[in-house]
Structures are given as structure tokens and as C-alpha cells.
Design an enzyme around this catalytic site. Structure first.
Site, PDB file in Angstrom:
ATOM      1  N   HIS A 234     -54.385   1.847  -3.683  1.00 14.94           N
ATOM      2  CA  HIS A 234     -55.742   0.572  -3.773  1.00 14.94           C
ATOM      3  C   HIS A 234     -55.092  -0.533  -3.652  1.00 14.94           C
ATOM      4  CE1 HIS A 234     -59.618  -1.905  -4.732  1.00 14.94           C
ATOM      5  NE2 HIS A 234     -60.204  -0.781  -4.770  1.00 14.94           N
TER       6      HIS A 234
ATOM      7  N   ASP B  79     -51.655   1.568 -12.442  1.00 14.32           N
ATOM      8  CA  ASP B  79     -53.401   1.519 -12.384  1.00 14.32           C
ATOM      9  C   ASP B  79     -54.403   2.449 -12.564  1.00 14.32           C
ATOM     10  OD1 ASP B  79     -55.904   1.154 -10.893  1.00 14.32           O
ATOM     11  OD2 ASP B  79     -55.064   0.597  -8.818  1.00 14.32           O
TER      12      ASP B  79
ATOM     13  N   GLN C 288     -58.673   4.152 -12.388  1.00 10.40           N
ATOM     14  CA  GLN C 288     -59.501   5.947 -12.018  1.00 10.40           C
ATOM     15  C   GLN C 288     -59.042   6.613 -13.368  1.00 10.40           C
ATOM     16  OE1 GLN C 288     -62.291   5.960  -9.694  1.00 10.40           O
ATOM     17  NE2 GLN C 288     -61.909   4.070  -8.346  1.00 10.40           N
TER      18      GLN C 288
ATOM     19  N   LYS D  84     -65.818   0.407 -14.732  1.00 11.93           N
ATOM     20  CA  LYS D  84     -65.448   2.216 -14.707  1.00 11.93           C
ATOM     21  C   LYS D  84     -65.826   2.980 -14.930  1.00 11.93           C
ATOM     22  CE  LYS D  84     -62.389   0.607 -10.511  1.00 11.93           C
ATOM     23  NZ  LYS D  84     -63.905   0.484  -8.901  1.00 11.93           N
TER      24      LYS D  84
ATOM     25  N   CYS E 195     -60.798   0.488  -0.016  1.00 10.65           N
ATOM     26  CA  CYS E 195     -60.078  -0.142  -0.202  1.00 10.65           C
ATOM     27  C   CYS E 195     -58.684   0.555  -0.774  1.00 10.65           C
ATOM     28  CB  CYS E 195     -59.826  -0.678  -1.595  1.00 10.65           C
ATOM     29  SG  CYS E 195     -61.994  -1.775  -1.243  1.00 10.65           S
TER      30      CYS E 195
HETATM   31  C1  PLP Z   1     -57.754   2.841  -8.347  1.00  7.46           C
HETATM   32  C2  PLP Z   1     -58.515   1.198  -8.463  1.00  7.46           C
HETATM   33  N1  PLP Z   1     -57.348  -0.110  -8.766  1.00  7.46           N
HETATM   34  C3  PLP Z   1     -57.801  -1.091  -8.648  1.00  7.46           C
HETATM   35  C4  PLP Z   1     -59.268  -0.737  -8.492  1.00  7.46           C
HETATM   36  C5  PLP Z   1     -59.925  -2.544  -8.451  1.00  7.46           C
HETATM   37  O1  PLP Z   1     -60.626  -2.271  -9.348  1.00  7.46           O
HETATM   38  P1  PLP Z   1     -61.664  -3.972  -9.545  1.00  7.46           P
HETATM   39  O2  PLP Z   1     -62.411  -4.479  -8.635  1.00  7.46           O
HETATM   40  O3  PLP Z   1     -62.363  -3.427 -11.048  1.00  7.46           O
HETATM   41  O4  PLP Z   1     -60.831  -5.044  -9.756  1.00  7.46           O
HETATM   42  C6  PLP Z   1     -59.850  -0.011  -8.430  1.00  7.46           C
HETATM   43  C7  PLP Z   1     -61.268  -0.155  -7.935  1.00  7.46           C
HETATM   44  O5  PLP Z   1     -61.785   1.054  -6.782  1.00  7.46           O
HETATM   45  C8  PLP Z   1     -59.256   1.589  -7.973  1.00  7.46           C
HETATM   46  O6  PLP Z   1     -60.613   2.866  -7.993  1.00  7.46           O
END
Ligand code: PLP
Length: 418
Positions: free
Chosen positions: A135, A212, A215, A238, A376
């Protein structure tokens, strides 16, 4: 032809998961006169009543600023805030509660590590290894750091199914690498990466690994000690919790070595104009008034998810994904993007001759919410040579009947564009 959904499969796969659906008031929403089919859970999932109630109870009976006063409400709020930290600790099986730092979400947690660890330990000529399926929030903070320090980003490639190349990964590891950053589960493809093996490989070179987990946490039981990751980041919104809150797990020894990311109240032990002494971890990283209500409510989301059972929720979502994959594969002119052997809860697809935004708009007319765009994760789109996909993503409250509605909706989209 649209196969009727398999009632036996529903019954066999998750005997009483359906009872949780009633906990989510927003699922009673009608969109364009039709029942809402909410398949945008990878962007943000919905909150169940017990979690919503927790927010109200906190605000109506417990709210005050924390860590500051000796009066009843402040002590109560502080106790609830710290209790939430212990819930999150148990949720990811961290060894100590001081290894959990509350952040505003995954993005904030990754930025904290990029600043707190990266700015202190990364220098010119160093390398940071990321994967192509990250992401943007696990790319851009590292690029900013690399630019500032004269470091280089190295990228692990993937195959046409959306699986990372372990061979290429191992080749990238070496003495110059200061950190590996990788997603546990890809938000654009659903690929579940072999993070345990990848962490072990990095550790053979003495390289710390940030995972990270945005998900992953709603779908797979996460045990940071079993993974042996150095950092693990995730977001409340999430995993059936509120927006504006998330967590960073970091091994205590690493957090202790890091410099603070933000300065201000609560992150200090003493301040004078000559010298400031920082607070102990995790408080060193929680400057200013944190989102107290959101943290307490995140604790309730953890309780909810643990009560359902993350593995049970995940197994239900896998059934939905398998069924959706089977049904969508039967549709001529629809291609699934991301066909890894090991996937979680995400079905990205493109419909021949129809822009994903049109797919999303027409599905919305049927009451179906999917996400369309690059999610993203533009490097993923570039890898597949497409500008965007439509993405259906599942949560514990989704049903096989909703998958049928999605498949019927896609057929209608195709008819409109025929
Ligand atoms: C894999 C992953 N990393 C990071 C993020 C960013 O999360 P946040 O916007 O809650 O900081 C997302 C959000 O869609 C994501 O799917």
C-alpha cells in the site's frame, strides 16, 4: 447462468456466523431502495452495536483527559485507556503492554517507525527492502526517508498470480539493508504473504522487519511472537473499530532505541529549556492527548473480534472468497486480478470493456458497495498493466447470498455495456 448459492455450504462453513450480522445496525441501510450489500470492508469495515455502545458509555460516564489528574474521571479514563492497551497486547500476543503504541492508524504507525527508527539508523548508501504489492503507506514514508538520507529502496517482485518471488527477496537481503517492510496481506490482491519465512530470512542477515498488518488482523490470528516480527502495524477501522486509531507493535528493545516521532505533552519525564528527558515506552511515542475514546472503543472491537474468533471469521470469509472466485470465474469477460494460492477476503477484478468506475457506479445502483480505483497500490496496477480494478472485500457479516448479488450485478453491468 447464476448458480443459486449453496445453502449447505453456508450451514457447514460457519454454523452461526449469521447471528453476528444483526449486531451491525448499518447493514439495515437501503441504497437505491435495495438492501445494502457492503463489500468494501478492506477500505473500512462497519462497527457492531457493542462497540458503538462502548464509545457512548465511555463518553457519557468515563471521559476525561488521561495520565494527568488525580480526580475520579481522569483515573477512570486512564485505567480504561491502559486496559485497551492490554487488550491489543493480548490480541497480537505481544510479550508486554509497553510494546503497544497507540497511533492514528497504520499509516501513522509506519511513519512513526520511518522517523523513530529510520531517521536514527538509516544512512547514505543503506537500503530498504519493500515489496511490489505494498500500500502507498508502506512505500511513501520510506521513499521520503531514503531521499533525506541518500538510501535506496529495493523492491521484491511478484509473479502473475500476485505471489512474491522468494528467490528475488533472498537475493536482495544483505549487509546494506537496514529494514524490510512488507504487507501481511495485500489490500489490492488479497495475497497472504509468507511473512514468517520472510522475517526469518531477514533475521538471518540481522535485518529488522516491519509488517503492515492492516489487512491481516480482521482475518487471520496474528501472533507477533510466533512471527518474530520487529514491528507490526494495523488500523482500528478495518477490524470493526473506529477511525482515527490504530496500533504499532514494536519489540521493546527496538522501541527503546528509537527516537520519538512527535514532541509534546505526555511523552516527557521532565522539560527545561536546557534539556528534555523523554518518557518510557510506549508513552515516549504518544505525544499530546491521544484519541482516548477511540482507543477505548478499539479495545471493545478487540473483545468483539476475539469473541467471534478471528480464525472463525477468517474461515467464513475464505468460504465467501472461494465461492465468489468460482462464480466470477464463470463469467466470460471478467478477469480476477490476484490469484495467489493463499488469499484472504479480497476479490479484485476487471470487466472487459468497462472502466472499473463504471462497474462501481452501476453496482451502487443495485445497492452493492465495492471499491474501484488503484486501491492506494499503484505499483500493483502498473505490474498488471491496468489503471484500476473493482474490488469486493469480505467481512464476517457478509453472506453467500451477497456474493450472488454481486455476480448478478456484474452481469447487469455487462448487459449495459454490451
Ligand atoms: C495494506 C494496507 N496498509 C495500510 C493502509 C493504511 O491504513 P490507514 O489508512 O488506516 O492508515 C491500508 C488501508 O487501506 C492498507 O490496506
Amino acid at each position: 447462468m447464476n448458480a443459486p448459492h449453496n445453502a449447505l455450504k453456508t450451514a457447514g462453513a460457519a454454523p452461526d456466523i449469521g447471528r453476528y450480522r444483526a449486531d451491525f445496525p448499518i447493514l439495515r441501510t437501503k441504497v437505491n431502495g435495495k438492501p445494502l450489500v457492503f463489500l468494501d470492508n478492506a477500505a473500512s469495515s462497519q462497527m457492531p452495536q457493542p462497540v458503538l455502545d462502548r464509545w457512548i458509555r465511555y463518553q457519557t460516564t468515563q471521559h476525561s483527559n488521561i495520565h494527568r489528574a488525580v480526580h475520579y474521571l481522569s483515573e477512570t479514563a486512564t485505567a480504561e485507556y491502559e486496559a485497551a492497551r492490554r487488550k491489543v497486547q493480548a490480541f497480537v500476543n505481544a510479550a508486554e503492554d509497553r510494546e503497544i503504541v497507540f497511533t492514528s492508524g497504520t499509516t501513522d504507525a509506519i511513519n512513526l517507525v520511518a522517523h523513530g527508527y529510520g531517521r536514527k539508523f538509516v544512512t547514505g548508501g543503506d537500503e530498504i527492502v519493500l515489496t511490489v504489492l505494498e500500500h502507498h503507506s508502506n512505500i511513501v514514508p520510506w521513499q521520503m526517508l531514503a531521499e533525506e538520507k541518500g538510501a535506496t529502496i529495493r523492491v521484491v517482485p511478484m509473479n502473475d498470480r500476485g505471489e512474491l518471488s522468494m528467490e528475488a527477496y533472498e537475493k536482495l537481503l544483505g549487509p546494506r539493508v537496514k529494514l524490510v517492510g512488507l504487507a501481511h496481506v495485500s489490500n489490492a490482491l488479497g495475497t497472504v504473504n509468507p511473512v514468517r519465512e520472510m522475517i526469518a530470512a531477514a533475521h538471518r542477515h540481522g535485518i529488522p522487519v516491519l509488517v503492515d498488518g492492516a489487512q491481516a488482523v480482521p482475518h487471520l490470528p496474528v501472533d507477533v511472537r510466533d512471527l518474530d516480527c520487529d514491528f507490526y502495524c494495523f488500523s482500528g477501522h478495518k477490524m470493526y473499530g473506529p477511525t482515527g486509531v490504530g496500533a504499532l507493535y514494536g519489540k521493546a528493545a527496538l522501541l527503546e532505541k528509537m527516537q520519538p516521532f512527535k514532541g509534546g505533552g505526555d511523552m516527557i519525564l521532565s522539560v527545561s529549556f536546557e534539556k528534555t528527558t523523554y518518557n518510557v515506552i510506549p508513552h515516549k511515542f504518544e505525544a499530546g492527548t491521544p484519541p482516548i475514546a477511540a482507543v477505548v472503543t478499539l479495545g471493545a472491537a478487540v473483545d468483539y473480534l476475539m469473541d467471534v474468533g478471528v480464525a472463525r471469521a477468517g474461515s467464513h470469509e475464505t468460504d465467501l472468497l472461494d465461492y465468489a472466485t468460482e462464480q466470477v470465474n464463470r463469467l466470460p469477460g471478467v478477469r480476477i486480478i490476484g490469484t495467489a494460492e493463499n488469499k484472504a477476503a479480497v476479490l479484485s477484478f476487471v470487466v472487459d470493456g468497462v472502466h472499473p468506475h463504471d462497474v462501481g457506479t452501476l453496482l451502487n445502483e443495485e445497492g452493492i458497495a465495492v471499491r474501484t480505483g488503484h486501491h492506494c497500490a499503484q505499483p500493483v496496477m502498473q505490474r498488471f498493466g491496468i489503471p484500476a480494478t473493482s474490488r469486493a472485500s469480505f467481512a464476517l457479516y457478509n453472506t453467500l447470498a451477497e456474493v450472488d448479488a454481486l455476480v448478478t450485478g456484474i452481469r447487469k453491468v455487462q448487459q449495459v455495456f454490451r
